[in-house]
Design a protein around this motif. Structure first.
Motif, PDB file in Angstrom:
ATOM      1  N   VAL A  31       0.558  -1.462  -0.098  1.00 48.15           N
ATOM      2  CA  VAL A  31      -0.029  -0.052  -0.668  1.00 48.15           C
ATOM      3  C   VAL A  31       1.392   1.157   0.485  1.00 48.15           C
ATOM      4  N   ARG A  32       1.905   0.776   0.629  1.00 49.16           N
ATOM      5  CA  ARG A  32       2.771   2.450   1.018  1.00 49.16           C
ATOM      6  C   ARG A  32       3.458   2.253  -0.374  1.00 49.16           C
ATOM      7  N   GLU A  33       4.178   1.298  -0.762  1.00 50.33           N
ATOM      8  CA  GLU A  33       5.013   2.156  -2.474  1.00 50.33           C
ATOM      9  C   GLU A  33       3.556   2.243  -3.219  1.00 50.33           C
ATOM     10  N   GLU A  34       2.060   1.890  -3.406  1.00 47.42           N
ATOM     11  CA  GLU A  34       1.421   2.397  -4.135  1.00 47.42           C
ATOM     12  C   GLU A  34       1.119   4.024  -3.977  1.00 47.42           C
ATOM     13  N   ILE A  35       1.337   3.822  -2.819  1.00 42.83           N
ATOM     14  CA  ILE A  35       0.528   5.515  -2.176  1.00 42.83           C
ATOM     15  C   ILE A  35       2.163   6.650  -2.795  1.00 42.83           C
ATOM     16  N   LYS A  42       3.537   8.763 -11.300  1.00 43.08           N
ATOM     17  CA  LYS A  42       2.883   7.253 -11.916  1.00 43.08           C
ATOM     18  C   LYS A  42       1.990   7.163 -13.063  1.00 43.08           C
ATOM     19  N   HIS A  43       1.101   7.012 -11.778  1.00 45.65           N
ATOM     20  CA  HIS A  43      -0.363   6.838 -12.204  1.00 45.65           C
ATOM     21  C   HIS A  43      -1.192   7.732 -10.950  1.00 45.65           C
ATOM     22  N   GLY A  44      -2.378   8.296 -11.075  1.00 48.47           N
ATOM     23  CA  GLY A  44      -3.581   8.491 -10.455  1.00 48.47           C
ATOM     24  C   GLY A  44      -4.372   7.534  -9.547  1.00 48.47           C
ATOM     25  N   ALA A  45      -4.816   8.216  -8.344  1.00 48.29           N
ATOM     26  CA  ALA A  45      -6.045   7.372  -8.247  1.00 48.29           C
ATOM     27  C   ALA A  45      -6.912   8.440  -7.361  1.00 48.29           C
ATOM     28  N   ARG A  46      -8.352   7.591  -7.743  1.00 48.86           N
ATOM     29  CA  ARG A  46     -10.018   8.531  -7.756  1.00 48.86           C
ATOM     30  C   ARG A  46      -9.917   8.577  -6.248  1.00 48.86           C
ATOM     31  N   SER A  47      -9.423   7.597  -5.367  1.00 56.34           N
ATOM     32  CA  SER A  47      -9.651   7.886  -3.529  1.00 56.34           C
ATOM     33  C   SER A  47      -8.433   7.427  -3.012  1.00 56.34           C
ATOM     34  N   PRO A  48      -8.168   7.888  -1.630  1.00 58.22           N
ATOM     35  CA  PRO A  48      -7.472   6.655  -1.069  1.00 58.22           C
ATOM     36  C   PRO A  48      -7.703   5.649  -0.966  1.00 58.22           C
ATOM     37  N   ARG A 112      -3.759  13.195  -8.838  1.00 57.93           N
ATOM     38  CA  ARG A 112      -2.375  12.555  -7.986  1.00 57.93           C
ATOM     39  C   ARG A 112      -2.501  13.612  -6.298  1.00 57.93           C
ATOM     40  N   GLY A 113      -3.766  13.660  -6.397  1.00 54.48           N
ATOM     41  CA  GLY A 113      -3.715  14.936  -4.248  1.00 54.48           C
ATOM     42  C   GLY A 113      -4.680  13.874  -3.856  1.00 54.48           C
ATOM     43  N   THR A 114      -5.445  12.302  -4.453  1.00 54.28           N
ATOM     44  CA  THR A 114      -6.054  11.829  -3.891  1.00 54.28           C
ATOM     45  C   THR A 114      -5.410  10.754  -2.737  1.00 54.28           C
ATOM     46  N   VAL A 115      -3.787  11.284  -2.529  1.00 57.18           N
ATOM     47  CA  VAL A 115      -2.673  10.682  -1.571  1.00 57.18           C
ATOM     48  C   VAL A 115      -2.173  11.679  -0.807  1.00 57.18           C
ATOM     49  N   ARG A 117      -1.499  14.699   2.288  1.00 59.95           N
ATOM     50  CA  ARG A 117      -1.296  14.180   3.366  1.00 59.95           C
ATOM     51  C   ARG A 117      -3.286  14.124   4.397  1.00 59.95           C
ATOM     52  N   PRO A 118      -3.109  15.017   3.700  1.00 58.95           N
ATOM     53  CA  PRO A 118      -4.796  15.361   4.825  1.00 58.95           C
ATOM     54  C   PRO A 118      -6.202  14.561   4.378  1.00 58.95           C
ATOM     55  N   ALA A 119      -5.848  13.901   2.970  1.00 58.41           N
ATOM     56  CA  ALA A 119      -6.704  13.750   2.444  1.00 58.41           C
ATOM     57  C   ALA A 119      -6.477  11.880   3.307  1.00 58.41           C
ATOM     58  N   LEU A 120      -5.020  10.854   3.528  1.00 56.69           N
ATOM     59  CA  LEU A 120      -4.895   9.896   4.101  1.00 56.69           C
ATOM     60  C   LEU A 120      -5.118  10.288   5.029  1.00 56.69           C
ATOM     61  N   SER A 121      -4.892  11.689   5.823  1.00 48.53           N
ATOM     62  CA  SER A 121      -4.942  11.573   7.327  1.00 48.53           C
ATOM     63  C   SER A 121      -6.908  11.270   7.833  1.00 48.53           C
ATOM     64  N   LYS A 122      -7.375  12.181   6.394  1.00 47.55           N
ATOM     65  CA  LYS A 122      -9.228  11.703   6.508  1.00 47.55           C
ATOM     66  C   LYS A 122      -9.500  10.609   6.680  1.00 47.55           C
ATOM     67  N   GLN A 123      -8.729   9.917   5.910  1.00 50.13           N
ATOM     68  CA  GLN A 123      -9.313   7.940   5.515  1.00 50.13           C
ATOM     69  C   GLN A 123      -9.288   7.479   6.491  1.00 50.13           C
ATOM     70  N   ALA A 124      -7.809   7.251   7.491  1.00 49.60           N
ATOM     71  CA  ALA A 124      -7.069   6.782   8.433  1.00 49.60           C
ATOM     72  C   ALA A 124      -8.650   7.150   9.451  1.00 49.60           C
ATOM     73  N   LEU A 125      -8.725   8.331   9.626  1.00 53.83           N
ATOM     74  CA  LEU A 125     -10.183   8.281  10.776  1.00 53.83           C
ATOM     75  C   LEU A 125     -10.968   8.301  10.440  1.00 53.83           C
ATOM     76  N   THR A 126     -11.898   7.390   9.690  1.00 56.37           N
ATOM     77  CA  THR A 126     -12.722   7.215   8.880  1.00 56.37           C
ATOM     78  C   THR A 126     -12.658   5.692   8.981  1.00 56.37           C
TER      79      THR A 126
END
Length: 167
Positions: A31-35, A42-48, A112-115, A117-126
């Motif tokens: 997962v870390r590698e993908e982030i 290298k590529h994007g993601a629609r969401s964390p 690319r902005g989906t990963v 720090r704030p986006a990942l933080s929000k995902q971790a909290l939810t």
């Protein structure tokens, strides 16, 4: 066969397993590698969640002992995809070139902005909010047991810093 970055992730994951960490923790290397892939463009993601799902899929396909999600936790399609990835990890079959290219082209069009720090933080909290207090407590106890004294004191210092900034 896994890519170069995936081979490194697989090596780190095996080290984690040797240290006695959970298979899900070890799969976190993928997962870390993908982030990192998304952050370096290298590529994007629609969401964390999508970036996390891609990493877990790669982990299963690399042969990591990562069970599919429990019934009722995710949709039947997601469960079936996880089971396919596990089966694929046993076969070691090369993916179709046309399919790989199509997937890569589609992911390159994603943001690319989906990963960030704030986006990942929000995902971790939810994600944490979906777990019960006893589940979170049990995870913390296991983490402290497998961390070792050096990493434990480092974590304690970080926690103290965090408490200080939020007080």
């Amino acid at each position: 066969m896994p890519e170069k970055g995936d081979k490194e992730a697989l090596e780190k994951a095996r080290e984690d397993l040797a240290e006695g960490k959970a298979s899900t923790t070890a799969a976190g290397e993928f997962v870390r590698e993908e982030i990192h892939h998304v952050r370096e463009g290298k590529h994007g993601a629609r969401s964390p969640k999508q970036a996390i799902a891609i990493g877990l899929s790669k982990a299963r396909r690399a042969g990591m002992k990562l069970p599919p999600p429990a019934a009722g936790k995710v949709s039947p399609e997601v469960k079936r995809k996880a089971e396919q990835d596990i089966a694929r990890g046993r076969k070691h079959k090369r993916p179709s070139i046309r399919r790989s290219r199509a997937i890569a082209a589609t992911l390159r069009r994603e943001p690319r902005g989906t990963v960030s720090r704030p986006a990942l933080s929000k995902q971790a909290l939810t994600a944490a909010a979906r777990r019960s207090a006893s589940e979170r407590s049990r995870a913390a106890k296991k983490a402290s047991a497998t961390k070792g004294p050096g990493r434990r004191s480092e974590a304690a210092r970080k926690a103290a810093r965090t408490r200080k900034t939020r007080a």
